[in-house]
Write a protein that holds these residues in place. Structure first.
Motif, PDB file in Angstrom:
ATOM      1  N   VAL A   1       0.873  -1.179   0.000  1.00 56.00           N
ATOM      2  CA  VAL A   1       0.000   0.000   0.000  1.00 56.00           C
ATOM      3  C   VAL A   1       0.908   1.226   0.000  1.00 56.00           C
ATOM      4  O   VAL A   1       1.560   1.537   0.990  1.00 56.00           O
ATOM      5  CB  VAL A   1      -0.942   0.022   1.224  1.00 56.00           C
ATOM      6  N   ALA A   2       0.957   1.908  -1.138  1.00 54.25           N
ATOM      7  CA  ALA A   2       1.841   3.060  -1.310  1.00 54.25           C
ATOM      8  C   ALA A   2       1.187   4.334  -0.795  1.00 54.25           C
ATOM      9  O   ALA A   2      -0.036   4.442  -0.747  1.00 54.25           O
ATOM     10  CB  ALA A   2       2.187   3.215  -2.783  1.00 54.25           C
TER      11      ALA A   2
ATOM     12  N   SER B   1       2.825  -1.096   4.377  1.00 52.77           N
ATOM     13  CA  SER B   1       2.587   0.292   3.984  1.00 52.77           C
ATOM     14  C   SER B   1       3.933   0.874   3.555  1.00 52.77           C
ATOM     15  O   SER B   1       4.984   0.443   4.023  1.00 52.77           O
ATOM     16  CB  SER B   1       2.006   1.099   5.150  1.00 52.77           C
ATOM     17  N   CYS B   2       3.889   1.859   2.664  1.00 51.99           N
ATOM     18  CA  CYS B   2       5.117   2.495   2.189  1.00 51.99           C
ATOM     19  C   CYS B   2       4.853   3.982   2.003  1.00 51.99           C
ATOM     20  O   CYS B   2       3.859   4.375   1.386  1.00 51.99           O
ATOM     21  CB  CYS B   2       5.562   1.864   0.876  1.00 51.99           C
ATOM     22  N   ASP B   3       5.727   4.797   2.552  1.00 51.40           N
ATOM     23  CA  ASP B   3       5.603   6.239   2.439  1.00 51.40           C
ATOM     24  C   ASP B   3       6.964   6.853   2.742  1.00 51.40           C
ATOM     25  O   ASP B   3       7.790   6.221   3.408  1.00 51.40           O
ATOM     26  CB  ASP B   3       4.559   6.761   3.433  1.00 51.40           C
TER      27      ASP B   3
ATOM     28  N   LEU C   1       9.929  -0.454  -5.607  1.00 50.52           N
ATOM     29  CA  LEU C   1       9.256  -1.635  -5.067  1.00 50.52           C
ATOM     30  C   LEU C   1       8.058  -2.099  -5.884  1.00 50.52           C
ATOM     31  O   LEU C   1       7.596  -3.234  -5.739  1.00 50.52           O
ATOM     32  CB  LEU C   1       8.767  -1.347  -3.645  1.00 50.52           C
ATOM     33  N   LEU C   2       7.532  -1.233  -6.729  1.00 53.97           N
ATOM     34  CA  LEU C   2       6.247  -1.488  -7.372  1.00 53.97           C
ATOM     35  C   LEU C   2       6.165  -2.781  -8.186  1.00 53.97           C
ATOM     36  O   LEU C   2       5.128  -3.433  -8.198  1.00 53.97           O
ATOM     37  CB  LEU C   2       5.849  -0.306  -8.260  1.00 53.97           C
TER      38      LEU C   2
ATOM     39  N   PHE D   1      -1.250  -0.741  -4.534  1.00 60.72           N
ATOM     40  CA  PHE D   1      -2.053   0.430  -4.862  1.00 60.72           C
ATOM     41  C   PHE D   1      -1.685   1.576  -3.944  1.00 60.72           C
ATOM     42  O   PHE D   1      -0.987   1.393  -2.963  1.00 60.72           O
ATOM     43  CB  PHE D   1      -3.561   0.127  -4.787  1.00 60.72           C
ATOM     44  N   SER D   2      -2.187   2.753  -4.293  1.00 60.16           N
ATOM     45  CA  SER D   2      -1.883   3.965  -3.531  1.00 60.16           C
ATOM     46  C   SER D   2      -3.093   4.420  -2.751  1.00 60.16           C
ATOM     47  O   SER D   2      -4.228   4.208  -3.154  1.00 60.16           O
ATOM     48  CB  SER D   2      -1.470   5.100  -4.474  1.00 60.16           C
TER      49      SER D   2
END
Length: 89
Positions: free
Chosen positions: A11-12, A32-34, A54-55, A79-80
């Protein structure tokens, strides 16, 4: 997809971890990624980095707790967070 299948989920643009936590409650391997630190309380599930490398999967990354992880092949879902994308535009 079978009901008992464990998905690898990215989850971007999600520092809150709200979506990630819901996937974890269902038993999936979600991260999660941010570029921001997480505010959801689960450093072991958060990647504080640019999501672009990473996508496509086939990647190695480190979560905020210092643990190393590897995804062989593609993510089952990525997804974002739409809310954050709307703020950007």
């Amino acid at each position: 997809m079978k009901g008992s299948e464990i998905l690898k989920v990215l989850v971007a643009c999600e520092e809150s971890q709200r979506v990630c936590i819901e996937f974890r409650k269902l038993g999936h391997e979600a991260y999660s990624c941010d570029i921001e630190p997480c505010s959801g309380g689960h450093e072991e599930w958060h990647i504080q980095n640019d999501v672009l490398p990473l996508l496509n999967g086939n990647c190695e990354f480190q979560t905020l707790d210092g643990a190393a992880h590897r995804i062989d092949g593609k993510w089952d879902m990525n997804f974002s967070s739409q809310k954050k994308l709307l703020k950007m535009y």
